[in-house]
Write a protein that holds these residues in place. Structure first.
Motif, short mmCIF file in Angstrom:
data_model
loop_
_atom_site.label_atom_id
_atom_site.label_comp_id
_atom_site.label_asym_id
_atom_site.label_seq_id
_atom_site.Cartn_x
_atom_site.Cartn_y
_atom_site.Cartn_z
N ASN A 96 0.83 -1.20 0.00
CA ASN A 96 0.00 0.00 0.00
C ASN A 96 0.87 1.25 0.00
OD1 ASN A 96 -2.28 -1.51 0.08
ND2 ASN A 96 -3.13 -0.53 1.91
N GLU A 97 0.29 2.34 -0.48
CA GLU A 97 1.05 3.60 -0.53
C GLU A 97 1.46 4.06 0.86
OE1 GLU A 97 -1.05 6.57 -2.68
OE2 GLU A 97 -1.00 5.50 -4.59
N ASP A 98 0.65 3.75 1.88
CA ASP A 98 1.01 4.17 3.24
C ASP A 98 2.05 3.24 3.88
OD1 ASP A 98 -0.41 1.89 3.85
OD2 ASP A 98 -2.06 2.91 4.86
N GLY A 99 2.44 2.18 3.17
CA GLY A 99 3.47 1.27 3.67
C GLY A 99 3.04 0.38 4.81
N LYS A 100 1.75 0.34 5.11
CA LYS A 100 1.27 -0.42 6.28
C LYS A 100 0.46 -1.66 5.91
CE LYS A 100 1.06 3.72 9.18
NZ LYS A 100 0.19 4.60 10.00
N GLY A 101 0.35 -1.92 4.61
CA GLY A 101 -0.45 -3.07 4.22
C GLY A 101 -0.01 -3.63 2.89
N VAL A 102 -0.56 -4.81 2.54
CA VAL A 102 -0.25 -5.49 1.29
C VAL A 102 -1.56 -5.88 0.62
CG1 VAL A 102 0.94 -7.42 0.19
CG2 VAL A 102 1.85 -6.45 2.31
N LEU A 103 -1.69 -5.53 -0.66
CA LEU A 103 -2.83 -5.98 -1.45
C LEU A 103 -2.38 -7.20 -2.24
CD1 LEU A 103 -5.77 -5.46 -2.36
CD2 LEU A 103 -4.82 -4.18 -4.29
#
Length: 337
Positions: free
Chosen positions: A281-288
């Motif tokens: 994710n762009e916020d660096g806190k998740g994975v799609l």
């Protein structure tokens, strides 16, 4: 998935839509091989449905057949082929049918000089109710749609949203068992929309058949127990939306994972054959993650939590909403036409 690319959801569990069984079931709205043609123009074609109680969302663009389907089940038009049963009643018995059915159509037409109160009251008298009961039910329905204060005013002076609410009040006033609503949220302000959605959900939980068409797919997604997806006069999918999504095999499932170490998770899952993509994710806190086998991915995730000490915050499907499924289906459907 059948020869037309039609997807059917989980038919017999959780109150989902099932294929038509014994014709004339007193607890379902049934279409048996129903077609409707307007001359050479197709309205709906070879529709087979058995709709249970609860809130059913009817989804499709203009011209897909939604309004034709609603007009057929309320007896306003007759099928060219096939049979229809509404709680065991054929639509060609209107007096019996409309004791059970309330219909809020798209058409915005009222008797000249009618007030909100008289519009509903006179409809109830046509149902054969006496004066006292008609007054009671009129007051009750006005209150349910928050139109009591405006009830004495002429409908001609109402805003579009107020006219929409008074037509809804008319549809529910006689306590129907089947409520058919064609774009009932058009023209409503945000508060009225929220109140209407709450009312529809409550009616569905009470055991009514609430059949709603709408272009606002995220609202249908929130309130519907099941959906019917239509395109070009055909039912392309029907059932519980999450069950329908799992059967769309040609489009990998999208799952969003928020966790303590997204970079490590992305590297681990991308090595799996069933994973098509793992994107931070762009916020660096998740994975799609896009995977062809959601069950295998969830098992892998459980393993990684233990092996790599990854702390999970949230794990949720990212594309099992009505809009995503409809776009997947219509995209594949158009390739076969």
């Amino acid at each position: 998935m059948n020869g037309r690319g039609q997807v059917t959801g989980d038919r017999e569990q959780g109150g989902s839509i099932s294929s038509a069984g014994a014709f004339g079931s007193p607890g379902r709205v049934i279409f048996e091989n129903v077609s409707k043609f307007y001359g050479e123009v197709l309205g709906v074609n070879r529709v087979n449905l058995s709709i249970p109680s609860g809130v059913t969302g009817l989804v499709g663009p203009n011209g897909s057949g939604k309004t034709t389907l609603m007009n057929l089940m309320t007896g306003l038009i007759r099928p060219s082929e096939g049979r229809i049963s509404v709680l065991g009643i054929p639509p060609d018995r209107p007096e019996e049918l409309f004791r059970k059915v309330g219909y809020c159509a798209q058409f915005d037409s009222f008797p000249k000089g009618a007030t909100g109160f008289s519009f509903i009251y006179n409809t109830l008298r046509l149902h054969g109710l006496d004066d006292r009961e008609s007054v009671r039910l009129t007051d009750e329905s006005l209150q349910r749609v928050s139109m009591t204060e405006a009830a004495g005013r002429k409908v001609a002076g109402y805003s579009k949203g107020m006219r929409q609410r008074i037509r809804l009040a008319q549809a529910i006033a006689h306590h129907p068992t089947v409520l058919v609503l064609d774009e009932p949220l058009n023209g409503l302000d945000p508060m009225a929309r929220a109140e209407s959605l709450e009312l529809f959900q409550a009616l569905g939980k009470q055991g009514l058949h609430v059949i709603i068409s709408s272009h606002i797919l995220h609202e249908l997604d929130k309130m519907s127990d099941q959906v019917i997806l239509m395109s070009s006069g055909y039912v392309v999918a029907e059932g519980q939306i999450h069950s329908v999504r799992t059967e769309v095999k040609e489009h990998p499932m999208q799952i969003l994972v928020r966790c303590s170490d997204p970079n490590l998770l992305a590297s681990r899952v991308f090595a799996q054959d069933h994973v098509v993509e793992a994107k931070l994710n762009e916020d660096g806190k998740g994975v799609l993650v896009r995977t062809r086998d959601a069950d295998a991915f969830y098992l892998l995730l459980n393993h990684l939590v233990v092996k790599d000490n990854i702390a999970l915050e949230t794990v949720a499907p990212a594309d099992d909403d009505v809009n995503s499924v409809y776009q997947y289906l219509i995209g594949s459907e158009n390739k076969t036409i």
